[in-house]
Design a protein around this motif. Structure first.
Motif, PDB file in Angstrom:
ATOM      1  N   ARG A 105     -14.559 -10.040  -4.952  1.00  0.00           N
ATOM      2  CA  ARG A 105     -13.591  -9.357  -4.089  1.00  0.00           C
ATOM      3  C   ARG A 105     -13.729  -9.772  -2.618  1.00  0.00           C
ATOM      4  O   ARG A 105     -12.768 -10.253  -2.036  1.00  0.00           O
ATOM      5  CB  ARG A 105     -13.706  -7.844  -4.254  1.00  0.00           C
ATOM      6  CG  ARG A 105     -12.599  -7.128  -3.506  1.00  0.00           C
ATOM      7  CD  ARG A 105     -12.523  -5.652  -3.850  1.00  0.00           C
ATOM      8  NE  ARG A 105     -11.298  -5.081  -3.307  1.00  0.00           N
ATOM      9  CZ  ARG A 105     -11.253  -4.324  -2.225  1.00  0.00           C
ATOM     10  NH1 ARG A 105     -12.342  -4.040  -1.569  1.00  0.00           N
ATOM     11  NH2 ARG A 105     -10.096  -3.853  -1.789  1.00  0.00           N
ATOM     12  N   LEU A 158     -10.982 -12.083  -0.872  1.00  0.00           N
ATOM     13  CA  LEU A 158     -10.205 -11.564   0.263  1.00  0.00           C
ATOM     14  C   LEU A 158     -10.411 -12.416   1.508  1.00  0.00           C
ATOM     15  O   LEU A 158      -9.463 -12.680   2.257  1.00  0.00           O
ATOM     16  CB  LEU A 158     -10.593 -10.110   0.555  1.00  0.00           C
ATOM     17  CG  LEU A 158     -10.056  -9.051  -0.411  1.00  0.00           C
ATOM     18  CD1 LEU A 158     -10.553  -7.662  -0.012  1.00  0.00           C
ATOM     19  CD2 LEU A 158      -8.533  -9.066  -0.463  1.00  0.00           C
ATOM     20  N   LEU A 166      -7.527 -14.343   3.418  1.00  0.00           N
ATOM     21  CA  LEU A 166      -7.278 -14.126   4.845  1.00  0.00           C
ATOM     22  C   LEU A 166      -7.208 -15.454   5.598  1.00  0.00           C
ATOM     23  O   LEU A 166      -6.327 -15.658   6.442  1.00  0.00           O
ATOM     24  CB  LEU A 166      -8.377 -13.229   5.432  1.00  0.00           C
ATOM     25  CG  LEU A 166      -8.149 -12.746   6.860  1.00  0.00           C
ATOM     26  CD1 LEU A 166      -6.984 -11.779   6.932  1.00  0.00           C
ATOM     27  CD2 LEU A 166      -9.402 -12.070   7.405  1.00  0.00           C
ATOM     28  N   MET A 186      -3.979 -16.996   4.921  1.00  0.00           N
ATOM     29  CA  MET A 186      -2.868 -16.306   5.590  1.00  0.00           C
ATOM     30  C   MET A 186      -2.845 -16.619   7.087  1.00  0.00           C
ATOM     31  O   MET A 186      -1.786 -16.768   7.686  1.00  0.00           O
ATOM     32  CB  MET A 186      -3.007 -14.781   5.393  1.00  0.00           C
ATOM     33  CG  MET A 186      -2.671 -14.324   3.972  1.00  0.00           C
ATOM     34  SD  MET A 186      -3.484 -12.768   3.530  1.00  0.00           S
ATOM     35  CE  MET A 186      -2.579 -11.624   4.502  1.00  0.00           C
ATOM     36  N   ALA A 223      -4.733 -12.811  -2.400  1.00  0.00           N
ATOM     37  CA  ALA A 223      -5.108 -11.448  -1.989  1.00  0.00           C
ATOM     38  C   ALA A 223      -4.765 -10.444  -3.084  1.00  0.00           C
ATOM     39  O   ALA A 223      -5.535  -9.515  -3.352  1.00  0.00           O
ATOM     40  CB  ALA A 223      -4.399 -11.084  -0.683  1.00  0.00           C
ATOM     41  N   GLY A 233      -7.760  -8.530  -4.460  1.00  0.00           N
ATOM     42  CA  GLY A 233      -7.802  -7.174  -3.907  1.00  0.00           C
ATOM     43  C   GLY A 233      -7.896  -6.117  -4.963  1.00  0.00           C
ATOM     44  O   GLY A 233      -8.361  -5.030  -4.744  1.00  0.00           O
ATOM     45  N   ALA A 249      -4.461  -4.015   0.636  1.00  0.00           N
ATOM     46  CA  ALA A 249      -4.835  -5.429   0.575  1.00  0.00           C
ATOM     47  C   ALA A 249      -4.149  -6.136  -0.591  1.00  0.00           C
ATOM     48  O   ALA A 249      -4.081  -7.365  -0.624  1.00  0.00           O
ATOM     49  CB  ALA A 249      -6.356  -5.572   0.444  1.00  0.00           C
ATOM     50  N   LEU A 270     -12.662  -6.000   6.262  1.00  0.00           N
ATOM     51  CA  LEU A 270     -12.016  -7.135   5.580  1.00  0.00           C
ATOM     52  C   LEU A 270     -10.737  -6.740   4.822  1.00  0.00           C
ATOM     53  O   LEU A 270      -9.682  -7.356   5.026  1.00  0.00           O
ATOM     54  CB  LEU A 270     -13.030  -7.831   4.655  1.00  0.00           C
ATOM     55  CG  LEU A 270     -12.517  -9.070   3.921  1.00  0.00           C
ATOM     56  CD1 LEU A 270     -12.034 -10.136   4.895  1.00  0.00           C
ATOM     57  CD2 LEU A 270     -13.600  -9.644   3.014  1.00  0.00           C
ATOM     58  N   PRO A 271     -10.785  -5.708   3.952  1.00  0.00           N
ATOM     59  CA  PRO A 271      -9.530  -5.327   3.281  1.00  0.00           C
ATOM     60  C   PRO A 271      -8.454  -4.887   4.279  1.00  0.00           C
ATOM     61  O   PRO A 271      -7.265  -5.141   4.068  1.00  0.00           O
ATOM     62  CB  PRO A 271      -9.942  -4.156   2.385  1.00  0.00           C
ATOM     63  CG  PRO A 271     -11.425  -4.259   2.255  1.00  0.00           C
ATOM     64  CD  PRO A 271     -11.920  -4.878   3.522  1.00  0.00           C
ATOM     65  N   TRP A 302      -8.052  -6.053   7.332  1.00  0.00           N
ATOM     66  CA  TRP A 302      -7.500  -7.271   7.922  1.00  0.00           C
ATOM     67  C   TRP A 302      -6.400  -7.850   7.034  1.00  0.00           C
ATOM     68  O   TRP A 302      -5.322  -8.192   7.507  1.00  0.00           O
ATOM     69  CB  TRP A 302      -8.607  -8.317   8.095  1.00  0.00           C
ATOM     70  CG  TRP A 302      -9.464  -8.141   9.292  1.00  0.00           C
ATOM     71  CD1 TRP A 302      -9.322  -7.218  10.287  1.00  0.00           C
ATOM     72  CD2 TRP A 302     -10.622  -8.917   9.641  1.00  0.00           C
ATOM     73  NE1 TRP A 302     -10.321  -7.365  11.213  1.00  0.00           N
ATOM     74  CE2 TRP A 302     -11.128  -8.398  10.843  1.00  0.00           C
ATOM     75  CE3 TRP A 302     -11.281  -9.985   9.043  1.00  0.00           C
ATOM     76  CZ2 TRP A 302     -12.257  -8.920  11.464  1.00  0.00           C
ATOM     77  CZ3 TRP A 302     -12.401 -10.505   9.655  1.00  0.00           C
ATOM     78  CH2 TRP A 302     -12.883  -9.985  10.859  1.00  0.00           C
ATOM     79  N   VAL A 303      -6.699  -7.954   5.719  1.00  0.00           N
ATOM     80  CA  VAL A 303      -5.724  -8.541   4.788  1.00  0.00           C
ATOM     81  C   VAL A 303      -4.469  -7.673   4.730  1.00  0.00           C
ATOM     82  O   VAL A 303      -3.344  -8.167   4.840  1.00  0.00           O
ATOM     83  CB  VAL A 303      -6.346  -8.705   3.381  1.00  0.00           C
ATOM     84  CG1 VAL A 303      -5.297  -9.160   2.372  1.00  0.00           C
ATOM     85  CG2 VAL A 303      -7.504  -9.696   3.425  1.00  0.00           C
TER      86      VAL A 303
END
Lengths: 56, 523
Positions: free
Chosen positions: A11, A15, A19, A22, A52, A56, B34, B377-378, B380-381
């Protein structure tokens, strides 16, 4: 039900990778004009979004 | 229905599709932001390209702009969480949780003090997500349920969003509409004051239940009047930069005095508050206030910190359907005096204070940095994806299609709709500022077209935007992340579902106030 141990790492790394996909192409889009590179960078952003969703 | 209405309806539906899917995934399927945010982005990009004629050039400009908007927000979110972890690792959050029940053992007053007055004060000095990030863990520490600990301060600080964050949302409304602050401030402050009362009632209801409302009526009324009056007084005297901060600070001071007075009148056994512990616990946030005001008020300091500026110029964009967004520059992010920088300075000062006081165990820096990275982190996404989605919707004309649809459908009842439009814009973008930038001019023109008072319509816009921003998925993610370490921490979708009802009531309150003004001939 407990998660498999590897899931705990998938995870955050997933992520983080999403990121990067993105954000980095988004920054590069500032200096890129219309053309193939623009489409490639947008494709990378879209790939980041898909990653993601999966991570996620 | 005439055949001409079908294309319009289809356009509304398609424009709304990314938001509908985002909300359905978060609420119905309990996806976190996220995951739901990126899904919303993919739908928005698809609809923009296929139904609204947005080519790669439009999507590229929208995506590049979204990065700069995200950067502005993420700097604050990350630094706020960092500050919180610095304080928490030193035992500061626990110390507050011990001290505040001693100021008042009354659970309802504790909720009002922290979830309403303190959260509003933090909105005045901080901004995006800070009030909930800071207060939710304190409420959990006091024994409130994690869900109530997130929902109560989220609702509690809504009234102070427009004039909070050093007035950035109000400044945005002035910039977007081209109207002077003098004409906009009074109606906005009145409507936000009315909402403030609803926020107090909401906090008490969420935290201790409806049955306690009558008992808490006097403190709620007193605090609402004091906070609204101070905010109004500052705003109409051109001090809109500190109106939210002043209102929150007055509320906090009055709340503490009221709690002491009520404790004495209840003849509760006195429990001394350890002032040194309390002072240490608040050191980080006191440092934040001092640093923020120093940066704002000491001009040479502000100038010395202004040499790193992040900004970009973007070309105009035009869809195949003819929707154009003019060329513009991004908001200038002055990195070293940004709100995120002020929070980071405060965290470093607090770390120094706690280290000197011997509050850290070995390995504290590593734990603080690791938990900060894992915590944000989550977020941010989720935030990056949702701001990108909102940017694409704006540049493709989807947001405009939704707003115009609302205006056409409402007609003469537009004064009722204005707060809902503001709320919608803030819900999508996560920001009262963005909503005001997005819809400010549209609201002004529609009000002029319909012969309504522009200032009051814009007051409805920003009041609705203030409430919509606190319920936006982006902020829900941040609030939920703040209690992620506590037992029974809820999913984002559960928090969103609990927030929607009270938030809708608050926007409805703004609508009802606007209707009353309309009937009274003011609007």
């Amino acid at each position: 039900m407990s998660r498999p141990p590897s899931r705990g790492l998938v995870r955050p790394f997933g992520l983080a990778a999403a990121l990067v996909l993105m954000v980095v192409p988004s920054v590069m889009l500032v200096g890129v004009g219309p053309g193939v590179w623009q489409a490639v960078l947008l494709g990378l952003v879209a790939a980041g979004m898909v990653l993601a969703i999966l991570a996620g | 229905m005439t055949s001409a209405a079908w294309p319009l309806l289809l356009s509304w539906f398609l424009a709304s599709l990314p938001i509908l899917i985002l909300v359905a995934l978060m609420i119905g399927f309990r996806w976190g932001a996220a995951r739901a945010g990126p899904a919303g982005w993919l739908v928005a990009a698809g609809v923009a390209a296929l139904a609204f004629g947005a080519g790669p050039e439009v999507l590229a400009v929208a995506q590049a702009k979204a990065f700069f908007q995200s950067l502005d927000v993420l700097l604050i979110v990350t630094a706020a969480y960092f500050l919180y972890r610095v304080v928490d690792e030193a035992g500061g959050v626990t110390a507050l949780a011990v001290a505040i029940p001693r100021v008042t053992p009354d659970r309802g007053l504790q909720a009002l003090l922290i979830g309403w007055a303190y959260a509003s004060f933090l909105q005045g000095v901080g901004g995006f997500g800070v009030p909930v990030v800071v207060t939710a863990p304190i409420l959990v520490g006091l024994g409130f349920s994690p869900i109530a600990s997130i929902v109560a301060p989220s609702i509690g600080h809504a009234w102070s969003v427009t004039f909070g964050s050093l007035g950035s949302s109000f400044q945005a409304m002035m910039a977007a509409t081209g109207l002077p602050g003098e004409s906009l401030a009074a109606p906005a402050a009145v409507l936000l004051g009315v909402i403030g009362l609803g926020c107090g009632v909401g906090v008490a209801w969420i935290a201790v239940g409806r049955g306690q409302l009558r008992r808490l009526a006097i403190p709620i009324a007193v605090l609402a009047v004091i906070m609204a009056t101070v905010q109004y007084g500052l705003a109409v005297n051109r001090l809109w930069n500190i109106a939210g901060f002043g209102g929150g600070l007055a509320g906090l001071a009055a709340g503490l005095a009221l709690a002491r007075w009520m404790k004495r009148s209840d003849a509760a056994p006195a429990q001394p508050v350890d002032r040194r512990e309390l002072g240490l616990a608040l050191a980080g946030y006191a440092a934040l206030v001092v640093i923020t005001f120093s940066i704002v008020l000491i001009r040479p300091l502000a100038e010395a910190l202004s040499f790193v500026v992040v900004q970009a110029d973007f070309p105009a964009s035009l869809t195949r359907a003819g929707f154009e967004v003019a060329a513009e520059s991004s908001k200038a992010i002055v990195l070293l005096r940004h709100a995120g920088a002020a929070l980071t300075y405060a965290a470093l000062v607090a770390y120094g204070i706690y280290a000197v006081a011997g509050r850290y165990r070995g390995g504290a820096p590593g734990r603080i940095l690791r938990s900060t990275a894992q915590g944000v982190l989550p977020s941010w996404v989720g935030i990056t994806a949702m701001l990108s989605m909102a940017s694409i919707m704006t540049h493709a004309g989807m947001t405009e299609a939704m707003a115009r649809g609302l205006a056409v459908a409402a007609g003469p009842a537009f004064s009722l709709v204005a707060p809902w439009m503001g709320a919608l814009g803030a819900f999508i973008s996560g920001s009262n500022t963005s909503s005001n930038l997005l819809f400010g001019m549209l609201q002004r023109r529609t009000a002029e077209m319909l012969g309504l008072s522009v200032a009051w319509i814009l007051a409805g816009q920003t009041a609705g935007g203030a409430v919509g921003s606190v319920v936006s998925p982006a902020k829900v993610v941040i609030g939920t992340a703040s209690v992620a370490g506590s037992g029974g921490a809820p999913e984002e979708g559960v928090v969103l579902r609990r927030l929607l009802g009270p938030a809708a009531l608050l926007v409805g309150l703004a609508s009802a106030a606007a209707l009353a003004l309309h009937l009274a001939g003011v609007l």
